[in-house]
Design a protein around this motif. Structure first.
Motif, mmCIF file in Angstrom:
data_model
loop_
_atom_site.group_PDB
_atom_site.id
_atom_site.type_symbol
_atom_site.label_atom_id
_atom_site.label_comp_id
_atom_site.label_asym_id
_atom_site.label_seq_id
_atom_site.Cartn_x
_atom_site.Cartn_y
_atom_site.Cartn_z
ATOM 1 N N CYS A 67 -59.322 -19.234 57.007
ATOM 2 C CA CYS A 67 -58.227 -19.828 56.223
ATOM 3 C C CYS A 67 -58.448 -19.583 54.730
ATOM 4 N N LEU A 68 -59.686 -19.796 54.276
ATOM 5 C CA LEU A 68 -59.998 -19.580 52.868
ATOM 6 C C LEU A 68 -59.923 -18.103 52.508
ATOM 7 N N ASN A 69 -60.380 -17.233 53.423
ATOM 8 C CA ASN A 69 -60.405 -15.793 53.163
ATOM 9 C C ASN A 69 -59.010 -15.206 52.945
ATOM 10 N N ILE A 70 -58.002 -15.772 53.621
ATOM 11 C CA ILE A 70 -56.644 -15.223 53.477
ATOM 12 C C ILE A 70 -55.866 -15.920 52.361
ATOM 13 N N GLY A 71 -56.569 -16.795 51.625
ATOM 14 C CA GLY A 71 -55.958 -17.390 50.444
ATOM 15 C C GLY A 71 -55.292 -18.729 50.640
ATOM 16 N N MET A 72 -55.573 -19.419 51.738
ATOM 17 C CA MET A 72 -54.955 -20.721 51.934
ATOM 18 C C MET A 72 -55.560 -21.746 50.976
ATOM 19 N N VAL A 73 -54.701 -22.582 50.399
ATOM 20 C CA VAL A 73 -55.144 -23.597 49.455
ATOM 21 C C VAL A 73 -54.153 -24.757 49.478
ATOM 22 N N ILE A 74 -54.667 -25.964 49.389
ATOM 23 C CA ILE A 74 -53.810 -27.150 49.306
ATOM 24 C C ILE A 74 -53.340 -27.302 47.863
ATOM 25 N N PRO A 75 -52.023 -27.343 47.630
ATOM 26 C CA PRO A 75 -51.536 -27.478 46.248
ATOM 27 C C PRO A 75 -52.022 -28.780 45.613
ATOM 28 N N LYS A 76 -52.182 -28.733 44.293
ATOM 29 C CA LYS A 76 -52.537 -29.947 43.566
ATOM 30 C C LYS A 76 -51.389 -30.950 43.649
ATOM 31 N N GLN A 77 -51.712 -32.188 43.411
ATOM 32 C CA GLN A 77 -50.686 -33.219 43.447
ATOM 33 C C GLN A 77 -49.656 -32.981 42.342
ATOM 34 N N LEU A 78 -48.446 -33.469 42.584
ATOM 35 C CA LEU A 78 -47.403 -33.367 41.575
ATOM 36 C C LEU A 78 -47.818 -34.085 40.294
ATOM 37 N N LYS A 79 -47.329 -33.591 39.169
ATOM 38 C CA LYS A 79 -47.603 -34.254 37.903
ATOM 39 C C LYS A 79 -47.060 -35.680 37.950
ATOM 40 N N PRO A 80 -47.758 -36.614 37.315
ATOM 41 C CA PRO A 80 -47.315 -38.026 37.357
ATOM 42 C C PRO A 80 -45.873 -38.221 36.888
ATOM 43 N N GLU A 81 -45.442 -37.461 35.871
ATOM 44 C CA GLU A 81 -44.079 -37.653 35.358
ATOM 45 C C GLU A 81 -43.034 -37.193 36.371
ATOM 46 N N ILE A 82 -43.362 -36.158 37.157
ATOM 47 C CA ILE A 82 -42.439 -35.698 38.198
ATOM 48 C C ILE A 82 -42.381 -36.724 39.324
ATOM 49 N N THR A 83 -43.553 -37.219 39.719
ATOM 50 C CA THR A 83 -43.608 -38.235 40.765
ATOM 51 C C THR A 83 -42.822 -39.480 40.352
ATOM 52 N N GLU A 84 -42.951 -39.868 39.083
ATOM 53 C CA GLU A 84 -42.247 -41.058 38.592
ATOM 54 C C GLU A 84 -40.732 -40.869 38.669
ATOM 55 N N ILE A 85 -40.241 -39.685 38.278
ATOM 56 C CA ILE A 85 -38.803 -39.409 38.334
ATOM 57 C C ILE A 85 -38.311 -39.453 39.768
ATOM 58 N N ILE A 86 -39.057 -38.815 40.676
ATOM 59 C CA ILE A 86 -38.643 -38.764 42.082
ATOM 60 C C ILE A 86 -38.636 -40.159 42.690
ATOM 61 N N GLN A 87 -39.687 -40.935 42.434
ATOM 62 C CA GLN A 87 -39.763 -42.282 43.004
ATOM 63 C C GLN A 87 -38.652 -43.176 42.463
ATOM 64 N N ASN A 88 -38.333 -43.024 41.190
ATOM 65 C CA ASN A 88 -37.257 -43.825 40.608
ATOM 66 C C ASN A 88 -35.918 -43.463 41.234
ATOM 67 N N LEU A 89 -35.667 -42.170 41.427
ATOM 68 C CA LEU A 89 -34.423 -41.740 42.061
ATOM 69 C C LEU A 89 -34.326 -42.238 43.493
ATOM 70 N N LEU A 90 -35.442 -42.169 44.217
ATOM 71 C CA LEU A 90 -35.440 -42.635 45.603
ATOM 72 C C LEU A 90 -35.154 -44.139 45.664
ATOM 73 N N TYR A 91 -35.731 -44.887 44.723
ATOM 74 C CA TYR A 91 -35.491 -46.336 44.688
ATOM 75 C C TYR A 91 -34.018 -46.628 44.409
ATOM 76 N N LEU A 92 -33.465 -45.971 43.396
ATOM 77 C CA LEU A 92 -32.068 -46.207 43.042
ATOM 78 C C LEU A 92 -31.128 -45.790 44.163
ATOM 79 N N ASP A 93 -31.453 -44.672 44.811
ATOM 80 C CA ASP A 93 -30.590 -44.205 45.889
ATOM 81 C C ASP A 93 -30.675 -45.133 47.098
ATOM 82 N N ALA A 94 -31.863 -45.667 47.371
ATOM 83 C CA ALA A 94 -32.004 -46.611 48.484
ATOM 84 C C ALA A 94 -31.195 -47.879 48.208
ATOM 85 N N HIS A 95 -31.217 -48.339 46.978
ATOM 86 C CA HIS A 95 -30.423 -49.520 46.602
ATOM 87 C C HIS A 95 -28.941 -49.220 46.729
ATOM 88 N N ARG A 96 -28.538 -48.023 46.264
ATOM 89 C CA ARG A 96 -27.123 -47.617 46.393
ATOM 90 C C ARG A 96 -26.701 -47.592 47.857
#
Length: 311
Positions: A67-96
């Motif tokens: 797996c490592l030899n063919i270049g497989m890698v787990i992506p780093k976590q999303l930037k905190p500011e992106i995660t915050e935007i997504i979570q806020n949108l999900l919260y607002l949409d769930a309320h809607r």
């Protein structure tokens, strides 16, 4: 998941690849193996043949090394500011969505009422209550507007800015949410819960001899969402915040779809033109109906939409 040519095999084992996973073409089994093994590689027992196994699935050590030899890698976590935007949108949409699903408006509110009232009088539906088209459509309007009013910057806008902000965006939000809800209901076209049509009976009767007019409004956006296998769509984009939301969407696509991230981003942007066409379609159908009829049943929210559409 990207479509894979039938001649491409997994880079770890000899079975057919079913996608580009973590940086390489693999089968689903090897993708899951890598995801499970990646957090704790030190716990994988070393190979008894000193890394010379032929059947890699029989040896976790050799399989992980491949797996490592063919270049497989787990992506780093999303930037905190992106995660915050997504979570806020999900919260607002769930309320809607909860507002749309649980409540009904018994008042004949105008668009101005919805924008500037501090709180709208909504009634929780009883189990025996059967909503009709006007119930669902009114709640689509009100729930979308209430969601927009919950954005942090809204309270800092002037009265004119609040009116402009909502009038230029709320119908597009309604259409996208309607399309995503229809996809969730396994429908091939716009539909409200319990199979209620997105056009009232009066309009269906008016266009019964030319059903393609309504089908051209109901179907294209839902078909595209099915094609993209979209499960979540942010129902929001504004001029005031477009750069932040666009950057978040780009970051999410690159993180989730890796080398196919730009393609996914462009695919999602293609929804904008279909949203615009659906908006034009709804407006044209309602305009034709209102010109031909003088129906007092039409609620203020719908006539206000037509005024905006015709401006």
């Amino acid at each position: 998941m990207a479509l894979v040519r039938p001649d491409i095999t997994c880079g770890v084992c000899p079975t057919k690849a079913n996608g580009f996973n973590y940086g390489a073409y693999t089968c689903n089994a090897c993708k899951m193996f890598f995801r499970r093994s990646h957090p704790n590689p030190a716990e994988i027992q070393e190979c008894v043949t000193d890394g010379k196994c032929v059947e890699l699935r029989a040896c976790r050590y050799c399989r992980f090394q491949q797996c490592l030899n063919i270049g497989m890698v787990i992506p780093k976590q999303l930037k905190p500011e992106i995660t915050e935007i997504i979570q806020n949108l999900l919260y607002l949409d769930a309320h809607r969505n909860n507002t749309f699903s649980v409540y009904v408006s018994l008042d004949n509110l105008s668009l101005e009422d919805a924008i500037f009232s501090d709180s709208m009088k909504l009634t929780e539906k009883t189990p025996s209550y059967v909503p009709d088209y006007y119930d669902w459509s009114s709640m689509d309007h009100l729930a979308a507007i209430e969601m927009m009013k919950k954005f942090e910057f809204f309270k800092f806008l002037s009265k004119a800015e609040k009116r402009s902000f909502i009038k230029t965006s709320y119908i597009h939000i309604i259409v996208l949410c309607l399309a995503m809800r229809s996809v969730g209901l396994k429908s091939e076209q716009f539909v409200y819960p319990n199979g209620v049509d997105v056009f009232p009976k009066e309009i269906q009767v008016m266009f019964q001899k030319c059903p393609s007019v309504l089908a051209d409004v109901r179907c294209p956006l839902v078909a595209r969402l099915h094609e993209l296998k979209a499960t979540k769509c942010s129902p929001f984009s504004t001029k005031r915040s477009s750069q932040a939301y666009t950057s978040a969407l780009v970051g999410y696509c690159l993180h989730t779809y890796q080398q196919f991230g730009p393609t996914r981003f462009n695919d999602l942007l293609s929804l904008c033109s279909l949203l615009g066409k659906a908006f034009e379609g709804f407006g044209s159908v309602w305009t034709a109906y209102m010109v031909a009829q003088n129906d007092g049943k039409v609620k203020k929210l719908h006539t206000d939409f037509l005024k905006y559409f015709l401006d």
